[in-house]
Design a protein around this motif. Structure first.
Motif, PDB file in Angstrom:
ATOM      1  N   TYR A  77      -4.915   2.229  -6.846  1.00  0.00           N
ATOM      2  CA  TYR A  77      -5.518   1.086  -6.166  1.00  0.00           C
ATOM      3  C   TYR A  77      -7.031   1.078  -6.335  1.00  0.00           C
ATOM      4  O   TYR A  77      -7.744   0.366  -5.616  1.00  0.00           O
ATOM      5  CB  TYR A  77      -5.121   1.057  -4.681  1.00  0.00           C
ATOM      6  CG  TYR A  77      -5.617   2.225  -3.864  1.00  0.00           C
ATOM      7  CD1 TYR A  77      -6.804   2.146  -3.134  1.00  0.00           C
ATOM      8  CD2 TYR A  77      -4.896   3.405  -3.800  1.00  0.00           C
ATOM      9  CE1 TYR A  77      -7.260   3.207  -2.372  1.00  0.00           C
ATOM     10  CE2 TYR A  77      -5.335   4.472  -3.036  1.00  0.00           C
ATOM     11  CZ  TYR A  77      -6.519   4.365  -2.330  1.00  0.00           C
ATOM     12  OH  TYR A  77      -6.970   5.435  -1.573  1.00  0.00           O
ATOM     13  N   TYR A  82      -7.733  -3.882  -7.022  1.00  0.00           N
ATOM     14  CA  TYR A  82      -7.756  -3.950  -5.551  1.00  0.00           C
ATOM     15  C   TYR A  82      -8.983  -3.215  -5.004  1.00  0.00           C
ATOM     16  O   TYR A  82      -9.690  -3.730  -4.133  1.00  0.00           O
ATOM     17  CB  TYR A  82      -6.476  -3.339  -5.000  1.00  0.00           C
ATOM     18  CG  TYR A  82      -6.349  -3.402  -3.503  1.00  0.00           C
ATOM     19  CD1 TYR A  82      -5.946  -4.569  -2.878  1.00  0.00           C
ATOM     20  CD2 TYR A  82      -6.613  -2.296  -2.717  1.00  0.00           C
ATOM     21  CE1 TYR A  82      -5.816  -4.631  -1.498  1.00  0.00           C
ATOM     22  CE2 TYR A  82      -6.495  -2.342  -1.339  1.00  0.00           C
ATOM     23  CZ  TYR A  82      -6.089  -3.517  -0.735  1.00  0.00           C
ATOM     24  OH  TYR A  82      -5.970  -3.580   0.619  1.00  0.00           O
ATOM     25  N   ARG A 138      -4.362  -1.704   2.669  1.00  0.00           N
ATOM     26  CA  ARG A 138      -3.905  -0.708   1.696  1.00  0.00           C
ATOM     27  C   ARG A 138      -2.438  -0.327   1.900  1.00  0.00           C
ATOM     28  O   ARG A 138      -1.653  -0.357   0.953  1.00  0.00           O
ATOM     29  CB  ARG A 138      -4.792   0.543   1.777  1.00  0.00           C
ATOM     30  CG  ARG A 138      -4.436   1.596   0.743  1.00  0.00           C
ATOM     31  CD  ARG A 138      -5.383   2.775   0.816  1.00  0.00           C
ATOM     32  NE  ARG A 138      -5.105   3.587   1.983  1.00  0.00           N
ATOM     33  CZ  ARG A 138      -5.087   4.920   1.993  1.00  0.00           C
ATOM     34  NH1 ARG A 138      -5.334   5.590   0.888  1.00  0.00           N
ATOM     35  NH2 ARG A 138      -4.830   5.573   3.098  1.00  0.00           N
TER      36      ARG A 138
END
Length: 196
Positions: free
Chosen positions: A34, A66, A90
């Protein structure tokens, strides 16, 4: 039962994978990139753990954008790793990706390494969040995917003791990603003992 196990190379998710293996659960391990600062060391630890468990089907979700968009101490070196640790959305991102993958591989559940609710410091670490996530996942996928949190009854000291009893070693949990854990981030502070 078949489950998508969210694995990060950290102690909690590694223990979940070990426990599922012991119970004979068919696993589809999933690592999420991420955009975390600790990506390289987390992924290396995760790959070692999955190899030790003979889980050769580890998949990597490449979602590094992200972390470029949603900046926090976990994704942006310009921010403070402890004070700015909250990374909005998240855990929902993790569960959404894991559930979509579970849908594709026909798994019944996803598993995430959240601990006892007393230890939660962010809103996406609670049982209410997990229940809401399970409902929205069923709505968007058109079928139920269970959201499991096998360590929900455990505090960190209990997780460490259980992992040691099972011979788990070589995990990596520091959010900074250095060769030596920083000792200052939330993940390091959870231990207050040497990394195992």
């Amino acid at each position: 039962m078949s489950v998508v196990t969210l694995v990060s190379g950290g102690l909690d998710s590694t223990l979940i994978a070990y426990l599922a293996k012991e119970e004979g659960v068919h696993q589809h391990p999933l690592f999420v990139n991420y955009g975390q600062r600790s990506l390289e060391r987390e992924l290396a630890a995760c790959q070692r753990a999955m190899q030790k468990l003979c889980l050769d089907n580890l998949k990597i979700a490449e979602l590094s954008g992200y972390g470029g968009l949603i900046r926090s101490g976990l994704t942006d070196p310009a921010q403070r790793v402890l004070e700015d640790a909250f990374t909005p959305g998240r855990n929902l991102l993790f569960l959404l990706v894991a559930s979509a993958y579970a849908f594709q591989v026909d798994a019944e559940a996803v598993s995430i390494g959240l601990l006892h609710e007393e230890t939660s410091i962010f809103p996406d670490q609670t049982s209410a969040f997990l229940q809401d996530a399970e409902r929205i996942i069923a709505r968007i996928l058109g079928r139920e995917i269970k959201v499991l949190s096998p360590l929900a009854a455990f505090h960190k000291d209990e997780v460490i003791a259980l992992a040691r009893s099972k011979g788990i070693e070589g995990t990596y949990s520091c959010h900074l990603g250095g060769e030596i854990p920083c000792g200052a981030c939330i993940a390091c502070n959870e231990f207050r003992v040497e990394e195992i």
